[in-house]
Design an enzyme around this catalytic site. Structure first.
Site, PDB file in Angstrom:
ATOM      1  N   HIS A   7       1.393   4.702  -3.358  1.00 51.83           N
ATOM      2  CA  HIS A   7       1.862   5.933  -3.152  1.00 51.83           C
ATOM      3  C   HIS A   7       3.400   6.235  -3.914  1.00 51.83           C
ATOM      4  CE1 HIS A   7      -2.515   6.420  -0.923  1.00 51.83           C
ATOM      5  NE2 HIS A   7      -1.635   5.624   0.339  1.00 51.83           N
TER       6      HIS A   7
ATOM      7  N   HIS B 119       1.286  -1.148  -0.258  1.00 56.21           N
ATOM      8  CA  HIS B 119      -0.708  -0.107  -0.129  1.00 56.21           C
ATOM      9  C   HIS B 119       0.766   0.564   0.119  1.00 56.21           C
ATOM     10  CE1 HIS B 119      -3.886   2.711   1.994  1.00 56.21           C
ATOM     11  NE2 HIS B 119      -2.205   3.165   1.966  1.00 56.21           N
ATOM     12  N   GLU B 120       1.954   1.061   1.078  1.00 57.09           N
ATOM     13  CA  GLU B 120       2.380   2.333   0.933  1.00 57.09           C
ATOM     14  C   GLU B 120       3.361   2.663  -0.317  1.00 57.09           C
ATOM     15  OE1 GLU B 120       2.213   4.871   3.218  1.00 57.09           O
ATOM     16  OE2 GLU B 120       1.010   3.422   4.273  1.00 57.09           O
TER      17      GLU B 120
ATOM     18  N   GLU C 220      -5.698   6.897  -0.809  1.00 59.74           N
ATOM     19  CA  GLU C 220      -5.934   5.838  -0.086  1.00 59.74           C
ATOM     20  C   GLU C 220      -6.714   4.733  -0.809  1.00 59.74           C
ATOM     21  OE1 GLU C 220      -4.518   4.885   2.592  1.00 59.74           O
ATOM     22  OE2 GLU C 220      -3.786   7.855   2.406  1.00 59.74           O
TER      23      GLU C 220
END
Length: 305
Positions: free
Chosen positions: A144, A140-141, A214
């Site tokens: 980004h 997930h990070e 997100e």
């Protein structure tokens, strides 16, 4: 260099539109301040210096505030192994890996571009998650970073930060600055009015973009790892643990909510959901459930509905 994280046109469009609108707002803000303060050199010079400082040093500011430190493979071999595997899978540069000694379970990514990025996890997160769950959070990070939305949020938040600082400065100058003539009072009132309006508009634009980014990062992480259920499990676990932490212990961390894996609010947003940096847990789990079905992910024993 493009990574193997699936491109998200809707995210790109939303980031572009948000940045365009914030750009117009920024120009209007600068013009208004120049008209009020009657010094374009002062306004442009000051804002330019603050922008450069925030853009180039945002990672260091975040790391300092969250008590993060860079760690090597010898100290945290399992953490580095997960990051190495995901970066190889995504075909992207490996970011700097850091650990924060905070007990709050969370993670964040920061940095102005993929080549100068930092991914930081807290010891509270490392202590709570299983390897597959940690992989989902780190994916997930990394999403980004790959989609460059860390830099976009950093740039986008600049306008709101400056406007907020000006409002505070003007307010306290009025409160503690002693008596002022009528012209000075009018100037201060104008500056506060313009700054407050800019802050409110930028706040709403950034929150809307942040909620979508997100969801986009959840989707990209689930598709890269092929295990949306592990990410869903991590989300449920972290959100539940945050809810048990006293709000007063989360206040320091809340300034960086837009960068976190899940916000340090200690509760699910109610009517204030429109102002939240993240979508609700239900929205995130619902999306991950749909992706799990699309991928035909097998249901683990004991987890059938």
């Amino acid at each position: 260099m493009r990574s193997r994280f699936r491109s998200d046109r809707r995210l790109t469009v939303r980031m572009t539109v948000t940045m365009f609108l914030l750009g117009l707002l920024y120009v209007a803000f600068v013009v208004a301040l120049i008209v009020v303060l009657k010094s374009w050199l002062l306004v442009v010079g000051l804002l330019a210096m603050m922008f450069v400082a925030q853009f180039w040093f945002s990672d260091k500011i975040a790391m300092f505030a969250m008590r993060g430190r860079v760690v090597g493979p010898v100290e945290y071999p399992e953490l580095h192994a997960v990051v190495d595997r995901l970066c190889a899978l995504a075909d992207m540069p490996k970011p700097v890996v850091a650990v924060s000694t905070m007990g709050m379970p969370n993670a964040f990514a920061t940095g102005r571009n993929p080549e100068n990025a930092v991914v930081c996890v807290t010891t509270g997160l490392l202590d709570r998650l299983e390897p597959a769950e940690l992989e989902g959070v780190l994916a997930h990070e990394l999403s980004h970073v790959a989609h460059k939305d860390v830099a976009v949020i950093t740039i986008a938040s600049f306008l709101g930060v400056i406007a907020g600082l000006i409002v505070r400065f003007a307010f306290y100058s009025q409160l503690f600055g002693g008596r002022k003539d009528q012209n000075t009072a009018v100037i201060f009132a104008a500056v506060m009015g313009v700054s407050a309006a800019v802050y409110a508009l930028s706040f709403l634009l950034i929150r809307a973009l942040s909620r979508y980014r997100e969801l986009a990062a959840d989707r990209a992480a689930a598709l890269l790892t092929g295990r949306p259920s592990a990410l869903a499990s991590a989300l449920t676990k972290v959100t539940g643990d945050l809810a048990r932490i006293p709000t007063k212990d989360l206040r320091t961390a809340q300034a960086f909510n837009a960068f976190y894996f899940t916000p340090a609010t200690g509760k699910e947003p109610g009517i204030e959901r429109i102002f939240s940096t993240h979508p609700s847990l239900e929205q995130r789990l619902e999306q991950l459930g749909r992706i799990s079905t699309e991928l035909g992910e097998p249901v683990e024993p004991g987890k059938a509905g």
